[in-house]
Enzyme design. Sequence first.
Site, PDB file in Angstrom:
ATOM      1  N   HIS A   1       0.816  -1.221   0.000  1.00  0.00           N
ATOM      2  CA  HIS A   1       0.000   0.000   0.000  1.00  0.00           C
ATOM      3  C   HIS A   1       0.849   1.271   0.000  1.00  0.00           C
ATOM      4  O   HIS A   1       0.398   2.329   0.424  1.00  0.00           O
ATOM      5  CB  HIS A   1      -0.952   0.027   1.192  1.00  0.00           C
TER       6      HIS A   1
ATOM      7  N   ASP B   1      -9.851  -7.403   5.653  1.00  0.00           N
ATOM      8  CA  ASP B   1      -8.475  -7.102   6.089  1.00  0.00           C
ATOM      9  C   ASP B   1      -8.176  -7.612   7.507  1.00  0.00           C
ATOM     10  O   ASP B   1      -7.001  -7.743   7.878  1.00  0.00           O
ATOM     11  CB  ASP B   1      -8.226  -5.596   6.054  1.00  0.00           C
TER      12      ASP B   1
ATOM     13  N   HIS C   1     -15.119  -4.257   1.111  1.00  0.00           N
ATOM     14  CA  HIS C   1     -14.264  -3.082   1.367  1.00  0.00           C
ATOM     15  C   HIS C   1     -13.720  -2.648   0.016  1.00  0.00           C
ATOM     16  O   HIS C   1     -13.371  -3.495  -0.812  1.00  0.00           O
ATOM     17  CB  HIS C   1     -13.154  -3.551   2.318  1.00  0.00           C
TER      18      HIS C   1
ATOM     19  N   HIS D   1      -5.942 -11.271   2.986  1.00  0.00           N
ATOM     20  CA  HIS D   1      -4.494 -11.316   2.762  1.00  0.00           C
ATOM     21  C   HIS D   1      -3.910 -12.487   3.536  1.00  0.00           C
ATOM     22  O   HIS D   1      -4.196 -12.650   4.734  1.00  0.00           O
ATOM     23  CB  HIS D   1      -3.806 -10.038   3.242  1.00  0.00           C
TER      24      HIS D   1
ATOM     25  N   ASP E   1      -6.840  -2.735  -3.416  1.00  0.00           N
ATOM     26  CA  ASP E   1      -6.308  -4.097  -3.481  1.00  0.00           C
ATOM     27  C   ASP E   1      -7.432  -5.123  -3.542  1.00  0.00           C
ATOM     28  O   ASP E   1      -7.219  -6.261  -3.951  1.00  0.00           O
ATOM     29  CB  ASP E   1      -5.351  -4.399  -2.320  1.00  0.00           C
TER      30      ASP E   1
ATOM     31  N   GLU F   1     -11.032  -0.619  -0.796  1.00  0.00           N
ATOM     32  CA  GLU F   1      -9.651  -0.232  -1.068  1.00  0.00           C
ATOM     33  C   GLU F   1      -9.212  -0.995  -2.320  1.00  0.00           C
ATOM     34  O   GLU F   1      -9.656  -2.112  -2.592  1.00  0.00           O
ATOM     35  CB  GLU F   1      -8.745  -0.545   0.132  1.00  0.00           C
TER      36      GLU F   1
ATOM     37  N   TYR G   1       1.456  -6.509  10.195  1.00  0.00           N
ATOM     38  CA  TYR G   1       0.243  -6.025   9.529  1.00  0.00           C
ATOM     39  C   TYR G   1      -0.590  -5.193  10.502  1.00  0.00           C
ATOM     40  O   TYR G   1      -1.054  -4.090  10.190  1.00  0.00           O
ATOM     41  CB  TYR G   1      -0.550  -7.239   9.030  1.00  0.00           C
TER      42      TYR G   1
ATOM     43  N   HIS H   1     -10.606  -1.544   8.310  1.00  0.00           N
ATOM     44  CA  HIS H   1      -9.957  -0.328   8.748  1.00  0.00           C
ATOM     45  C   HIS H   1     -10.418   0.896   7.952  1.00  0.00           C
ATOM     46  O   HIS H   1      -9.822   1.967   8.084  1.00  0.00           O
ATOM     47  CB  HIS H   1      -8.434  -0.495   8.625  1.00  0.00           C
TER      48      HIS H   1
END
Length: 406
Positions: A24, A171, A79, A232, A83, A81, A199, A146
Site C-alpha cells: 500500500h 483485512d 471493502h 491477505h 487491493d 480499497e 500487519y 480499517h
Amino acid sequence: MKKTMLAKDVYWVGAIDFNLRSFHHYSTSPKGSTYNAYFVDDEKKCLIDTVSHEYYETLVAHLDEHLENQKLDYIICQHFERDHSGTLPQIMERYKPDVLYCSKLGLLSLKGQFDTEGWNIQAVADGETISLGKKKVTFYETRMLHWPDSMITHLQGSEGCDHCNILFTNDIFGQNIACAERFIDNYDRGVLYSELKRYYANIILPYSAIVLKALEKVVTTIGEVDMLAPDHGLIFRTKEDIDFVYKAYTEFATQSFKKSAVIAYDSMWYATERMAQIIGEVLYEEDIPYVLVDVQKNHVAEIMTYLMDASIILLGSSTRNNLPMTSMAALVNHLMGLAPKNRYGAAFGSYGWSGEAPKLLTESLEKMKVEILSEPLRIQYGVNKEQEAECRKFAKELADKINAIS
Ligand code: FEO
C-alpha cells in the site's frame, strides 16, 4: 489450475504476489502477500471480493473455471480499497452480475471511486442475511476496521456441509504471506505471528478499541466458526488456529507491553548515534532491554513493528536547518497517524549551533500522548567524556523512572 476448496462449493479464487515488498506504499511485505477472493458455487453463484488490478487475468481464469459459462449472480464487496476492488469495473463489465452487495458506507466509497452506471447495487444493513440457495450469508459492519466501508461476511451452509461455517474477514486477521499453500496448517507459527503483528502495527493499530469490540461481537453474535478467511495471507481452519489469532489480536489491541525500549535515531555525523548507543547501554545495565534503530536504514513500518513489543520510545535526531532530520520527520509522521497507546518516551540529539530537534521531537511525542519521562537531552557537537557522562545520567534517570513505573 489447481482448485482450492475451503468447504463444499466454497473456493479460493484470488492471486498470490510473491514479490510484493511495498504494501500500500506505506508498509512492508518482505514475504509478499495475497489478494484473497472467494467463490461460492450455490444456486446463486457468488464472488466475495476481487483482487488488485494487476491480477485481473488470474481472477478471471479462476472464475471461468468455476462458472463454466454459467452466470455470476452476485458480487459481495466487503471493502473498496483498491487491493480488493482494483479489478471491480472489469469484472462488472465482463460478468454483469445481478447484484453487487456492499455496506451502507461502502456505497459512498464505491460511487466515489467508480462509474457505477448500470450496476445494481444493494447496500446491506448490519446483520442482514441473503440466501444463495443452500447456503446463506450474513453481513456485519466493521466500520473503521480499517475503512468506514469495511464489513465481514458470515457464510453458513446446509446441514451436513462440513466446514460451511466460514467468516470472511476482509483485512482483519490479514498477514502479508505469499506461499503456495492457502491454509496455515503447516506454516511456521512464529513467522505467522510476526507477520500478523507487522500487519496489525501498521494498518489496524489506530483502531484497536474497535478491534476489541469487534472480537466480542464475533464471539457473542456469530459464535464459533469453522474457518476465518481473511483477504491477505493464509486461512485459519482449526479451532486451535482460530484461538491463536483471536488471542494475538486481543494482545495487540490491548497494547500492554513489556518493559523494553526502541531507541530510534537519525544522525548526521555520528554524534546522535553515539548518544543512542550510550543510552541503550545504560538502559541495559538497568535491566531494560532495547533495540537501536537507525531510521535512515529501516523502513518506518519495521520501526513500528519493533514498537509493538516495547513500552518505551526514545527518539534522537541531529538538528538540520532548525528541524529534525528528514527520515526522523517521516517516522514521526507515521507514528502520529498510528497513535500507539500506553507508551513512555523522551528525545535527544546533537547539534551545531541551534539544536531545536530534541525539543520538537518531545512536542511530537506529547501530541501522540506518549508520557514524557524527561526534558530533552541536547549535546553540542560531538560526544566527549563530559558529554558521555551527561548521556549516562540522562539514561540512568530514565531507567529509574521506568523501573519505578513497572
Ligand atoms: Fe484495506 Fe487489504 O485493503
